[in-house]
Design an enzyme around this catalytic site. Structure first.
Site, PDB file in Angstrom:
ATOM      1  N   GLY A  76     -65.495  52.843  62.059  1.00  0.00           N
ATOM      2  CA  GLY A  76     -65.207  51.566  61.390  1.00  0.00           C
ATOM      3  C   GLY A  76     -65.879  50.449  62.166  1.00  0.00           C
ATOM      4  N   ARG A 109     -68.332  56.972  58.410  1.00  0.00           N
ATOM      5  CA  ARG A 109     -67.440  57.930  59.084  1.00  0.00           C
ATOM      6  C   ARG A 109     -67.944  59.354  58.837  1.00  0.00           C
ATOM      7  NH1 ARG A 109     -63.226  55.116  61.153  1.00  0.00           N
ATOM      8  NH2 ARG A 109     -62.394  53.336  60.012  1.00  0.00           N
ATOM      9  N   ASP A 162     -63.436  57.367  69.001  1.00  0.00           N
ATOM     10  CA  ASP A 162     -63.196  58.767  69.368  1.00  0.00           C
ATOM     11  C   ASP A 162     -63.928  59.762  68.462  1.00  0.00           C
ATOM     12  OD1 ASP A 162     -61.669  60.515  71.204  1.00  0.00           O
ATOM     13  OD2 ASP A 162     -60.856  61.263  69.322  1.00  0.00           O
ATOM     14  N   THR A 219     -64.054  50.094  69.222  1.00  0.00           N
ATOM     15  CA  THR A 219     -62.992  50.173  68.218  1.00  0.00           C
ATOM     16  C   THR A 219     -62.056  48.984  68.397  1.00  0.00           C
ATOM     17  OG1 THR A 219     -60.974  51.310  67.505  1.00  0.00           O
ATOM     18  CG2 THR A 219     -61.708  51.843  69.703  1.00  0.00           C
ATOM     19  N   ASP A 244     -59.106  49.211  67.814  1.00  0.00           N
ATOM     20  CA  ASP A 244     -57.803  49.780  68.165  1.00  0.00           C
ATOM     21  C   ASP A 244     -57.543  49.832  69.675  1.00  0.00           C
ATOM     22  OD1 ASP A 244     -57.647  50.251  65.453  1.00  0.00           O
ATOM     23  OD2 ASP A 244     -58.226  52.351  65.593  1.00  0.00           O
ATOM     24  N   ASP A 264     -58.012  52.208  71.683  1.00  0.00           N
ATOM     25  CA  ASP A 264     -57.265  53.434  72.004  1.00  0.00           C
ATOM     26  C   ASP A 264     -58.086  54.486  72.745  1.00  0.00           C
ATOM     27  OD1 ASP A 264     -58.952  54.055  69.936  1.00  0.00           O
ATOM     28  OD2 ASP A 264     -57.446  54.997  68.665  1.00  0.00           O
ATOM     29  N   ARG A 306     -54.237  52.151  64.131  1.00  0.00           N
ATOM     30  CA  ARG A 306     -54.068  53.593  63.906  1.00  0.00           C
ATOM     31  C   ARG A 306     -52.850  54.129  64.648  1.00  0.00           C
ATOM     32  NH1 ARG A 306     -57.915  56.505  61.107  1.00  0.00           N
ATOM     33  NH2 ARG A 306     -59.821  55.551  61.822  1.00  0.00           N
TER      34      ARG A 306
HETATM   35  O1  F6P Z   1     -60.130  52.586  63.706  1.00  0.00           O
HETATM   36  C1  F6P Z   1     -60.253  51.292  63.225  1.00  0.00           C
HETATM   37  C2  F6P Z   1     -59.427  51.084  62.010  1.00  0.00           C
HETATM   38  O2  F6P Z   1     -59.575  49.743  61.616  1.00  0.00           O
HETATM   39  C3  F6P Z   1     -57.956  51.453  62.146  1.00  0.00           C
HETATM   40  O3  F6P Z   1     -57.206  50.468  62.804  1.00  0.00           O
HETATM   41  C4  F6P Z   1     -57.577  51.654  60.705  1.00  0.00           C
HETATM   42  O4  F6P Z   1     -56.481  52.530  60.568  1.00  0.00           O
HETATM   43  C5  F6P Z   1     -58.805  52.249  60.114  1.00  0.00           C
HETATM   44  O5  F6P Z   1     -59.876  51.892  60.946  1.00  0.00           O
HETATM   45  C6  F6P Z   1     -59.103  51.781  58.715  1.00  0.00           C
HETATM   46  O6  F6P Z   1     -60.219  52.448  58.267  1.00  0.00           O
HETATM   47  P1  F6P Z   1     -61.022  52.095  56.963  1.00  0.00           P
HETATM   48  O7  F6P Z   1     -61.970  50.996  57.290  1.00  0.00           O
HETATM   49  O8  F6P Z   1     -61.717  53.352  56.633  1.00  0.00           O
HETATM   50  O9  F6P Z   1     -60.041  51.642  55.921  1.00  0.00           O
END
Ligand code: F6P
Length: 342
Positions: free
Chosen positions: A10, A72, A103, A125, A127, A129, A171
């Site tokens: 992302g 992704r 990750d 990220t 996140d 994490d 997440r």
């Molecule tokens: O990993 C980054 C993140 O923004 C998370 O916080 C969230 O759960 C996910 O990606 C959302 O992904 P997408 O952009 O595929 O909706």
């Protein structure tokens, strides 16, 4: 050297600062040729490249997103994915790669090592994490945006004597919730690392009412779940890395609070606003430092490593010590935040 760069997963604000730093130092100091790989691993599987010269990186420092695009894509889910990567890499003459990702993206870089692909990772990220680094770029911007949202929600919650719940991303970790909640003075912060008890949350809100505070602001991480309950998902489908789409815990909680207390409740899901727009100064600087360190590692031949920030030092960390090892919010940190609950 001919160095490939890709951005996977992302998007995170600060990505373009990393690309800019790699290209600037690669061209100027090492005389490299830098090749952009489009849309993460997808571009390597499909052979989609773009030259990264000084013109390509003009005025990108402040821009959100990635000039290379994100995806992704998991090449191990493609028929002959690895063979296609090896073939395309050879055709393009790429000798080493800088992989900017979280990750999932970095786990692919780690697996590809055994196929002879030489990678250096950069932690990306919102996140925050990833293990091996105190911070990932993008996180600080997300926290700033969520903090700003909390500041705004507080005044409207107060004006209407309501509970307002802000659901943030992150997440399976609560870093964004914890830090924005601390900075924005949230009255309750809920994170995945500590399953919540609705009765306890209602007590915090009632306690505030007794003190004459007829409103409350709650921040909840999308991955937070009730005690003895399950994580709440937006949809059951999974991406190529097996991730479900989280979302909806804010609405669950809003209904529970209204059931337990006589107070109007509203829910705001901040969503992708947290990932969009210009990066903060912190993320621009962190991204720049990580990008410079990544191209250095390539020339030092330190493949199979990620650049991370520990304390205020940029250090190499083995990818094997990063991938699959989620960095959770510690209970000590959560204790600090909980002093301000209720
Ligand atoms: O990993 C980054 C993140 O923004 C998370 O916080 C969230 O759960 C996910 O990606 C959302 O992904 P997408 O952009 O595929 O909706």
């Amino acid at each position: 050297m001919k160095v490939g760069v890709l951005t996977g997963g992302g998007d995170a604000p600060g990505t373009n600062a990393v690309i800019r730093a790699i290209v600037r130092k690669g061209l100027k100091q090492y005389g490299d040729e830098i090749v952009g790989i489009k849309d993460g691993w997808h571009g390597l599987v499909e052979g989609e490249f773009t030259p990264l010269d000084s013109e390509a990186i003009r005025a990108i420092l402040t821009r959100g997103g990635s000039i290379l695009g994100f995806s992704r894509t998991n090449p191990f889910k493609f028929e002959k994915g690895v063979e296609r990567i090896l073939e395309n890499q050879k055709k393009a003459g790429i000798e080493a790669m800088i992989v900017i990702g979280g990750d999932d993206t970095l786990s692919v870089a780690h697996r590809l090592e055994s196929f002879g692909i030489r990678c250096v990772g950069v932690p990306k990220t919102i996140d925050n994490d990833l293990s091996g680094t105190d911070y990932t770029f993008g996180f600080n911007t997300a926290v700033s945006i969520a903090t700003d949202a909390l500041d705004r929600l507080r005044t409207t919650a107060e004006a209407h004597k309501r509970v307002i719940i802000l659901e943030v991303m992150g997440r399976y970790t609560g870093w964004i919730a914890l830090e924005s909640g601390l900075a924005g003075g949230a009255d309750v912060i809920l994170i995945p690392e500590k399953p919540f008890d609705v009765a306890e949350i209602c007590e915090y809100i009632s306690h505030r009412q007794k003190r004459g505070r007829n409103f409350s602001v709650v921040v909840v991480a999308e991955g937070a779940k009730p005690k003895d309950g399950k994580v709440i998902v937006y949809s059951d489908g999974v991406d190529e890395f097996g991730n479900v789409r989280l979302g909806g815990v804010g609405y669950f909680l809003g209904k529970e609070i209204e059931k337990g207390l006589d107070i109007e409740t509203r829910v705001v899901v901040l969503g992708h606003i947290q990932r969009g727009g210009t990066p903060t100064a912190f993320d621009r600087i962190l991204g720049t430092r990580l990008g410079l360190a990544a191209i250095d590692l390539v020339h030092e031949g330190k493949f199979g490593c990620m650049v991370g920030i520990q304390g205020n030092r940029i250090v190499p960390v083995a990818l094997k010590d990063v991938v699959g090892k989620r960095k959770n919010v510690s209970s000590e940190l959560y204790e600090i935040a909980s002093v301000f609950f209720g």
